[in-house]
Scaffold this motif. Structure first.
Motif, mmCIF file in Angstrom:
data_model
loop_
_atom_site.group_PDB
_atom_site.id
_atom_site.type_symbol
_atom_site.label_atom_id
_atom_site.label_comp_id
_atom_site.label_asym_id
_atom_site.label_seq_id
_atom_site.Cartn_x
_atom_site.Cartn_y
_atom_site.Cartn_z
ATOM 1 N N ASP A 76 38.649 26.283 36.325
ATOM 2 C CA ASP A 76 38.664 26.652 37.744
ATOM 3 C C ASP A 76 39.929 26.150 38.433
ATOM 4 O O ASP A 76 40.509 26.845 39.263
ATOM 5 C CB ASP A 76 37.419 26.121 38.448
ATOM 6 C CG ASP A 76 36.174 26.924 38.121
ATOM 7 O OD1 ASP A 76 36.290 27.977 37.447
ATOM 8 O OD2 ASP A 76 35.077 26.523 38.548
ATOM 9 N N LYS A 86 42.813 28.421 37.462
ATOM 10 C CA LYS A 86 42.718 29.697 38.180
ATOM 11 C C LYS A 86 43.167 29.529 39.623
ATOM 12 O O LYS A 86 43.889 30.372 40.160
ATOM 13 C CB LYS A 86 41.282 30.220 38.140
ATOM 14 C CG LYS A 86 40.852 30.713 36.779
ATOM 15 C CD LYS A 86 39.404 31.149 36.815
ATOM 16 C CE LYS A 86 38.915 31.523 35.433
ATOM 17 N NZ LYS A 86 37.480 31.863 35.425
ATOM 18 N N LYS A 87 42.741 28.457 40.239
ATOM 19 C CA LYS A 87 43.131 28.178 41.628
ATOM 20 C C LYS A 87 44.656 28.075 41.729
ATOM 21 O O LYS A 87 45.267 28.666 42.617
ATOM 22 C CB LYS A 87 42.459 26.877 42.067
ATOM 23 C CG LYS A 87 42.735 26.449 43.459
ATOM 24 C CD LYS A 87 41.965 25.155 43.741
ATOM 25 C CE LYS A 87 42.352 24.527 45.032
ATOM 26 N NZ LYS A 87 41.644 23.276 45.271
ATOM 27 N N ILE A 127 41.962 42.186 41.057
ATOM 28 C CA ILE A 127 41.725 40.851 40.492
ATOM 29 C C ILE A 127 41.422 39.849 41.605
ATOM 30 O O ILE A 127 40.496 39.041 41.499
ATOM 31 C CB ILE A 127 42.940 40.391 39.653
ATOM 32 C CG1 ILE A 127 43.061 41.254 38.407
ATOM 33 C CG2 ILE A 127 42.813 38.917 39.276
ATOM 34 C CD1 ILE A 127 44.366 41.062 37.653
ATOM 35 N N GLN A 162 37.932 40.492 42.986
ATOM 36 C CA GLN A 162 36.918 40.076 42.023
ATOM 37 C C GLN A 162 36.713 38.556 42.065
ATOM 38 O O GLN A 162 35.617 38.064 41.817
ATOM 39 C CB GLN A 162 37.346 40.515 40.626
ATOM 40 C CG GLN A 162 36.398 40.142 39.525
ATOM 41 C CD GLN A 162 36.929 40.606 38.170
ATOM 42 O OE1 GLN A 162 37.923 41.317 38.077
ATOM 43 N NE2 GLN A 162 36.264 40.211 37.123
ATOM 44 N N ASN A 163 37.752 37.824 42.402
ATOM 45 C CA ASN A 163 37.686 36.366 42.378
ATOM 46 C C ASN A 163 37.427 35.720 43.735
ATOM 47 O O ASN A 163 37.284 34.510 43.816
ATOM 48 C CB ASN A 163 38.982 35.808 41.775
ATOM 49 C CG ASN A 163 39.036 36.035 40.286
ATOM 50 O OD1 ASN A 163 38.405 35.319 39.536
ATOM 51 N ND2 ASN A 163 39.756 37.051 39.858
ATOM 52 N N GLN A 204 34.309 33.451 44.008
ATOM 53 C CA GLN A 204 34.158 32.409 42.989
ATOM 54 C C GLN A 204 34.367 31.024 43.605
ATOM 55 O O GLN A 204 35.055 30.887 44.613
ATOM 56 C CB GLN A 204 35.165 32.639 41.853
ATOM 57 C CG GLN A 204 35.012 33.961 41.153
ATOM 58 C CD GLN A 204 33.630 34.162 40.571
ATOM 59 O OE1 GLN A 204 33.051 33.270 39.974
ATOM 60 N NE2 GLN A 204 33.064 35.353 40.773
ATOM 61 N N TYR A 245 36.217 28.563 42.859
ATOM 62 C CA TYR A 245 37.581 28.047 42.889
ATOM 63 C C TYR A 245 38.455 28.740 43.929
ATOM 64 O O TYR A 245 39.611 28.374 44.114
ATOM 65 C CB TYR A 245 38.239 28.153 41.503
ATOM 66 C CG TYR A 245 38.141 29.526 40.884
ATOM 67 C CD1 TYR A 245 38.996 30.544 41.250
ATOM 68 C CD2 TYR A 245 37.151 29.791 39.937
ATOM 69 C CE1 TYR A 245 38.893 31.795 40.689
ATOM 70 C CE2 TYR A 245 37.045 31.037 39.364
ATOM 71 C CZ TYR A 245 37.912 32.039 39.732
ATOM 72 O OH TYR A 245 37.801 33.276 39.180
ATOM 73 N N THR A 246 37.936 29.734 44.614
ATOM 74 C CA THR A 246 38.722 30.435 45.625
ATOM 75 C C THR A 246 38.964 29.524 46.820
ATOM 76 O O THR A 246 38.065 28.867 47.304
ATOM 77 C CB THR A 246 37.999 31.714 46.076
ATOM 78 O OG1 THR A 246 37.891 32.574 44.955
ATOM 79 C CG2 THR A 246 38.757 32.431 47.165
#
Length: 144
Positions: A4, A7-8, A33, A36-37, A40, A42-43
């Motif tokens: 996570d 990704k962040k 993308i 889609q995230n 989540q 980690y956003t």
């Protein structure tokens, strides 16, 4: 597979370098993308703000309705103050793409008005300012 935190960091890097990305790549590759995230864990608010700033400039109104509106509704359901504040602060960027009165009256407005009772002064202030965008689409039941 990335963690996570990775990704962040990745999405933050994209946000910081976005001006170098062609619109074609944004609309067909990056925006799907990002969308889609958005829901989540980690956003970050920065990623949400960036996405809400670029999607109206790249997507058509119809694409926005299909791709972004459902995510905005999910984000408004969040109890995270930073996410709600980001949505309210960026409402001027995206709200012209939301023209469905039922959506505003039944899904968005009930979540927005909870901000009036929040203990955070900036959140209450942003809630009040958001009424300028919401008011034209509110029905009589929500106004009265």
């Amino acid at each position: 597979l990335k963690s996570d935190d990775e990704k962040k960091d990745y999405f933050e890097l994209i946000r910081l370098n976005a001006e170098n990305i062609p619109n074609e790549c944004l609309s067909h590759k990056l925006i799907p993308i990002l969308l889609q995230n958005l829901t989540q864990p980690y956003t970050t608010p920065n990623i949400i703000a960036y996405t809400l700033q670029i999607t109206p400039t790249v997507l058509t109104k119809e694409e926005f309705k299909i791709q972004v509106n459902p995510i905005i509704i999910k984000l408004f359901e969040s109890t995270d103050r930073a996410i709600r504040f980001t949505l309210l602060q960026n409402m001027d960027n995206y709200f012209s793409f939301i023209d469905n009165q039922d959506l505003v009256n039944n899904k968005i407005f009930p979540k927005v008005i909870t901000g009036f009772l929040d203990t955070s002064l900036p959140l209450r202030e942003s809630t009040l300012k958001s009424m300028l965008n919401l008011a034209p689409l509110l029905n009589e039941a929500n106004i009265g």
